[in-house]
Design an enzyme around this catalytic site. Structure first.
Site, PDB file in Angstrom:
ATOM      1  CE1 TYR A 139      -3.263  -2.830   0.508  1.00 32.42           C
ATOM      2  CE2 TYR A 139      -3.568  -2.143   2.784  1.00 32.42           C
ATOM      3  CZ  TYR A 139      -3.888  -2.973   1.736  1.00 32.42           C
ATOM      4  OH  TYR A 139      -4.839  -3.945   1.931  1.00 32.42           O
ATOM      5  CG  ASN A 197      -7.493 -11.605  -0.524  1.00 30.74           C
ATOM      6  OD1 ASN A 197      -8.652 -11.236  -0.440  1.00 30.74           O
ATOM      7  ND2 ASN A 197      -6.477 -10.753  -0.434  1.00 30.74           N
ATOM      8  CB  SER A 217     -13.950  -3.754  -0.520  1.00 31.77           C
ATOM      9  OG  SER A 217     -12.726  -3.154  -0.879  1.00 31.77           O
ATOM     10  CB  CYS A 218     -17.893  -3.612   4.254  1.00 32.86           C
ATOM     11  SG  CYS A 218     -16.966  -4.782   5.246  1.00 32.86           S
ATOM     12  N   GLY A 250     -18.005  -1.912  -1.015  1.00 32.50           N
ATOM     13  CA  GLY A 250     -17.676  -2.078  -2.441  1.00 32.50           C
ATOM     14  C   GLY A 250     -16.759  -0.970  -2.925  1.00 32.50           C
ATOM     15  CG  LEU A 301     -22.276  -1.486  -1.674  1.00 32.43           C
ATOM     16  CD1 LEU A 301     -22.338  -1.965  -0.233  1.00 32.43           C
ATOM     17  CD2 LEU A 301     -23.372  -2.170  -2.479  1.00 32.43           C
ATOM     18  CG  ASP A 332     -23.962  -2.877 -11.617  1.00 31.06           C
ATOM     19  OD1 ASP A 332     -24.483  -2.448 -10.560  1.00 31.06           O
ATOM     20  OD2 ASP A 332     -23.145  -3.817 -11.618  1.00 31.06           O
TER      21      ASP A 332
HETATM   22  N1  LIG Z   1      -6.514  -7.905   2.045  1.00 28.56           N
HETATM   23  C1  LIG Z   1      -6.793  -7.365   0.888  1.00 28.56           C
HETATM   24  O1  LIG Z   1      -6.530  -7.931  -0.188  1.00 28.56           O
HETATM   25  C2  LIG Z   1      -7.468  -6.020   0.855  1.00 28.56           C
HETATM   26  C3  LIG Z   1      -7.981  -5.502  -0.338  1.00 28.56           C
HETATM   27  C4  LIG Z   1      -8.590  -4.255  -0.314  1.00 28.56           C
HETATM   28  C5  LIG Z   1      -8.677  -3.537   0.883  1.00 28.56           C
HETATM   29  N2  LIG Z   1      -8.142  -4.059   2.037  1.00 28.56           N
HETATM   30  C6  LIG Z   1      -8.202  -3.313   3.316  1.00 28.56           C
HETATM   31  O2  LIG Z   1      -9.546  -2.972   3.571  1.00 28.56           O
HETATM   32  C7  LIG Z   1      -9.640  -1.562   3.794  1.00 28.56           C
HETATM   33  C8  LIG Z   1     -11.002  -1.093   3.351  1.00 28.56           C
HETATM   34  O3  LIG Z   1     -11.188  -1.347   1.954  1.00 28.56           O
HETATM   35  P1  LIG Z   1     -11.859  -0.226   1.068  1.00 28.56           P
HETATM   36  O4  LIG Z   1     -11.083   1.033   1.184  1.00 28.56           O
HETATM   37  O5  LIG Z   1     -12.096  -0.758  -0.292  1.00 28.56           O
HETATM   38  O6  LIG Z   1     -13.242  -0.060   1.872  1.00 28.56           O
HETATM   39  P2  LIG Z   1     -14.648   0.553   1.544  1.00 28.56           P
HETATM   40  O7  LIG Z   1     -15.158   1.094   2.836  1.00 28.56           O
HETATM   41  O8  LIG Z   1     -15.488  -0.399   0.775  1.00 28.56           O
HETATM   42  O9  LIG Z   1     -14.329   1.777   0.553  1.00 28.56           O
HETATM   43  C9  LIG Z   1     -13.735   2.960   0.988  1.00 28.56           C
HETATM   44  C10 LIG Z   1     -13.853   3.972  -0.126  1.00 28.56           C
HETATM   45  O10 LIG Z   1     -15.227   4.299  -0.250  1.00 28.56           O
HETATM   46  C11 LIG Z   1     -15.369   5.701  -0.154  1.00 28.56           C
HETATM   47  N3  LIG Z   1     -16.613   5.986   0.542  1.00 28.56           N
HETATM   48  C12 LIG Z   1     -16.934   5.696   1.817  1.00 28.56           C
HETATM   49  N4  LIG Z   1     -18.186   6.138   2.109  1.00 28.56           N
HETATM   50  C13 LIG Z   1     -18.628   6.688   0.985  1.00 28.56           C
HETATM   51  C14 LIG Z   1     -19.840   7.325   0.651  1.00 28.56           C
HETATM   52  N5  LIG Z   1     -20.832   7.478   1.535  1.00 28.56           N
HETATM   53  N6  LIG Z   1     -19.996   7.793  -0.609  1.00 28.56           N
HETATM   54  C15 LIG Z   1     -19.002   7.643  -1.509  1.00 28.56           C
HETATM   55  N7  LIG Z   1     -17.806   7.069  -1.244  1.00 28.56           N
HETATM   56  C16 LIG Z   1     -17.641   6.598  -0.005  1.00 28.56           C
HETATM   57  C17 LIG Z   1     -14.176   6.190   0.625  1.00 28.56           C
HETATM   58  O11 LIG Z   1     -13.910   7.542   0.294  1.00 28.56           O
HETATM   59  P3  LIG Z   1     -13.660   8.661   1.445  1.00 28.56           P
HETATM   60  O12 LIG Z   1     -12.265   8.494   1.911  1.00 28.56           O
HETATM   61  O13 LIG Z   1     -13.896   9.924   0.691  1.00 28.56           O
HETATM   62  O14 LIG Z   1     -14.685   8.434   2.519  1.00 28.56           O
HETATM   63  C18 LIG Z   1     -13.088   5.249   0.151  1.00 28.56           C
HETATM   64  O15 LIG Z   1     -12.534   5.703  -1.065  1.00 28.56           O
HETATM   65  C19 LIG Z   1      -8.452  -0.985   3.005  1.00 28.56           C
HETATM   66  O16 LIG Z   1      -8.058   0.283   3.467  1.00 28.56           O
HETATM   67  C20 LIG Z   1      -7.396  -2.022   3.282  1.00 28.56           C
HETATM   68  O17 LIG Z   1      -6.821  -1.780   4.564  1.00 28.56           O
HETATM   69  C21 LIG Z   1      -7.560  -5.281   2.039  1.00 28.56           C
END
Ligand SMILES: NC(=O)c1ccc[n+]([C@@H]2O[C@H](COP(=O)([O-])OP(=O)(O)OC[C@H]3O[C@@H](n4cnc5c(N)ncnc54)[C@H](OP(=O)(O)O)[C@@H]3O)[C@@H](O)[C@H]2O)c1
Length: 301
Positions: A56, A160, A211-212, A214, A218, A223
């Protein structure tokens, strides 16, 4: 409100009910001082567990912020990951092909880099980021044992991994893996059927969920499936009195019997404050299945 802590596994490690994810940190544009303030603010809400990965490139800026307030280190749990080698990685950007490397040498080198960048002398949890087709589980277990004996890593887990891959490593790592960090959201529900959640429960460990939301999609669907889901999430939000659709999503994943720990990916304190309110949102079985149905596009048989 302040959220509580919970055991990640029977091994004794406690984590916060939500984990802060720093995958996107390099895009947040925060100074070290601003990042420190964000870390302190989320810790005030009870979020003490911080998720990173070597790939990261979040560790160095996080370490810089931590150096401004070194006393914070022992009040948090740091999770980081190793094993992904992107093209351009390595000395002089020498590598040409994206690949995985779970050799003992690569694991140890990655941990040393994480410790240096995070400016800490121990990691609470090290995860193998992705299953490596060339993984030698005995070699991985030896690397884990060395890192543990040196006091550099307290606990080990995976991310994963399929049930078979988890089982193969679990068989030879005598301390036991403490989690499998996987993707799960109402949009991406594969993990509900893969057996990974049940395997975690069987081994007495909690899955971590990434990515709860998405990755934000979400809330801004592009789509028909996403639009159907958002409409249902909004309807459930009204019915159960949750403050936001995001709270409904987190309540939906936390309702699972394997008691997963969701990762948050936001850079916005207001969104973190909203998310943690999900601990008070309870969905009925019918509401839970209405979200499943909206994602699946058809009801359960
Ligand atoms: N192990 C793995 O392979 C793996 C893969 C992916 C991720 N991860 C971990 O999981 C963590 C979370 O994943 P993720 O970042 O994909 O989580 P996520 O909560 O699904 O997505 C976060 C993204 O959504 C945006 N967001 C949140 N609320 C929103 C809203 N109401 N409207 C529009 N956009 C919104 C955020 O932007 P803002 O900052 O503007 O709120 C941010 O860009 C990562 O930081 C990482 O630590 C692990």
């Amino acid at each position: 409100m302040t959220i509580s802590r919970m055991p990640l596994s029977y091994h004794g490690l406690e984590v916060s009910q939500f984990i802060a994810g720093f995958w996107r940190l390099k895009h947040w544009g925060m100074s070290a001082k601003e990042l420190l303030r964000f870390i302190e603010e989320i810790m005030d809400l009870g979020i003490t567990t911080m998720d990173h990965a070597m790939v990261y490139r979040s560790e160095a800026p996080f370490g810089e912020a931590l150096a401004l307030q070194p006393g914070l280190r022992k009040k948090m749990e740091i999770v980081t990951k190793c094993g992904i080698r992107p093209a351009g990685f390595g000395p002089l950007g020498a590598q040409r092909t994206n690949h995985y490397d779970s050799s003992a040498e690569a694991i140890i080198e990655s941990v040393e880099a994480s410790l240096r960048d995070l400016r800490t002398d121990y990691l609470d949890v090290l995860l193998l980021h992705r299953p490596d087709y060339l993984m030698d589980v005995h070699e991985v277990a030896e690397a884990f044992a060395r890192l543990k004996a040196q006091g550099k890593v307290r606990y080990f887990g995976v991310s994963n991994f399929s049930t078979a891959q988890f089982g193969a490593l679990q068989n030879v790592w005598s301390d036991g893996l403490v989690t499998n960090q996987i993707e799960l959201s109402p949009y991406r529900m594969e993990a509900l059927d893969s057996g990974v959640l049940e395997q975690c429960a069987t081994h007495g460990v909690r899955p971590m969920l990434w990515s709860c939301l998405g990755a934000g999609s979400l809330l801004n669907p592009t789509d028909a499936k996403g639009q159907r889901l958002l409409a249902t999430l909004q309807q459930v939000r009204e019915e159960c009195g949750a403050a936001s659709v995001e709270q409904v999503v987190y309540a939906w994943v936390m309702a699972l019997p394997s008691r997963p720990v969701p990762l948050l990916g936001t850079s916005k304190l207001e969104r973190v404050k909203d998310a943690v309110g999900a601990v008070d949102v309870l969905l009925t079985r019918e509401q839970w299945y209405s979200i499943w149905e909206a994602s699946n596009g058809a009801s359960v048989p």
